[in-house]
Enzyme design. Structure first.
Site, mmCIF file in Angstrom:
data_model
loop_
_atom_site.group_PDB
_atom_site.id
_atom_site.type_symbol
_atom_site.label_atom_id
_atom_site.label_comp_id
_atom_site.label_asym_id
_atom_site.label_seq_id
_atom_site.Cartn_x
_atom_site.Cartn_y
_atom_site.Cartn_z
ATOM 1 N N ASP A 1 71.977 53.609 70.875
ATOM 2 C CA ASP A 1 70.927 53.424 69.872
ATOM 3 C C ASP A 1 70.645 54.784 69.226
ATOM 4 O OD1 ASP A 1 70.875 51.103 71.569
ATOM 5 O OD2 ASP A 1 68.834 50.677 70.910
ATOM 6 N N LYS B 1 68.713 48.515 63.619
ATOM 7 C CA LYS B 1 67.533 48.479 64.496
ATOM 8 C C LYS B 1 66.332 48.971 63.709
ATOM 9 C CE LYS B 1 65.878 50.511 68.870
ATOM 10 N NZ LYS B 1 66.260 51.247 70.095
ATOM 11 N N LYS C 1 68.257 44.373 65.520
ATOM 12 C CA LYS C 1 67.414 44.583 66.704
ATOM 13 C C LYS C 1 66.014 44.973 66.266
ATOM 14 C CE LYS C 1 66.724 47.459 70.846
ATOM 15 N NZ LYS C 1 67.311 48.427 71.800
#
Lengths: 213, 213
Positions: B89, B153, B181
């Site tokens: 991430d 994300k 996400k």
């Protein structure tokens, strides 16, 4: 009291732009601050802007979490110095501290300090004192002094703030072998004077202009 | 609705300890979560703990500021994968976005995505949508899709939180070419269901157990 030469004029928001850094550098030069403290991304630009000024360029490493690996922090330090940083503000690995992995903590501090000193630059180790107990602070200071770090810095200003108690403790433990930088939550002249009287040698603040005005 | 397989069980405090990570991994295995999301420092430990589980290990890069240099972020990705991370991430460089340095932004996303894909791992690019306007989000998504990033994300949870609007926009812009996400501020089952209905494929939360209980 002339506060200006004690101030690291600081801008570390994740979304600051080139124009914000331009303004910060202009203010720092105008007021004769010690340094600007800015994201790694802007180091080469700030170094260019301040090339004829006494204001130093400092940047942050592993900021503000401290839990990036030692090699990536060292890579960041080398690059920052290459691009013109004269001072490095690097965060310790608090996860390792809290896990009792003192050998890792020690190696991390050593490697970062060595990377700065090899190029003749100063390093400030950010301890995040408000997340530590006194035993942890004492142990960390010991490791910083062994590594010959130049400054013990209280806080990131993100995950923790300075306190006068922390500054007094760091000053006492440093025993003249390292300087102390207070940062996080210092907003006014009154604040800054209190911290300097408590033993701080440098004040990090995003409110530098307000402090000296 | 079975929420468990959508959850990245997350612990990213700067001062979390080995014992906290042990607990997190235990909970993730017990509840069959998609992944744990932890500091780089704990990747090898978590990978060992979860070696016989379907729970994946993910970690954060350039977190949460995003303004560390591309080489240090790439160094961090390689090391994390080496130590057992299966998902990465990574935060975009918002300073570059806000400075209009789109070529830098693009290279940064490309380099990080390539580093993950070379080892067959997934990457989630953290955009921090709450600090961006819609034009910036559209441009960033375009760059992420060009780089073939696996997930868009929304947020770090530190400098910004998810919103249903952002998730709907990302889902629409992704056009099935990347997953979404949602993370930051998602605390309850109700929250999680709302985000999944808005199009999220994964939910990042430090409240995973509360969400499914």
């Amino acid at each position: 009291m002339d506060l200006n030469s004690y101030i690291d004029h600081t801008l570390l928001r994740p979304d600051c732009a080139l124009s914000d850094v331009n303004e910060l550098c202009k203010e720092a030069a105008q007021h004769g601050f010690a340094a600007v403290c800015i994201p790694p991304y802007f180091v080469s630009h700030a170094a260019h802007l301040l090339r004829e000024q006494s204001v130093r360029v400092s940047t942050v490493i592993g900021f503000p979490m401290g839990y990036a690996s030692t090699p990536s922090k060292v890579e960041e330090i080398k690059r920052a110095i290459d691009e013109g940083a004269e001072e490095i503000d690097a965060v310790v690995n608090l996860c390792a501290v809290k896990s009792g992995q003192w050998n890792y903590v020690s190696n991390d501090i050593d490697s970062m300090t060595t990377a700065a000193h090899l190029k003749g630059k100063k390093i400030k180790i950010i301890l995040e004192t408000s997340l530590l107990d006194e035993t942890e602070i004492r142990k960390l200071v010991e490791l910083c002094l062994q590594a010959k770090a130049d400054y013990l810095k209280t806080s990131t200003g993100i995950n923790g703030k300075a306190s006068l108690e922390a500054v007094r403790l760091l000053k006492e433990l440093a025993g003249g072998k390292a300087r102390v930088k207070a940062s996080g939550g210092i907003r006014t002249r009154w604040d800054a004077e209190q911290y300097l009287q408590a033993g701080a040698d440098r004040i990090g603040s995003s409110a530098g202009v307000a402090i000296v005005s």
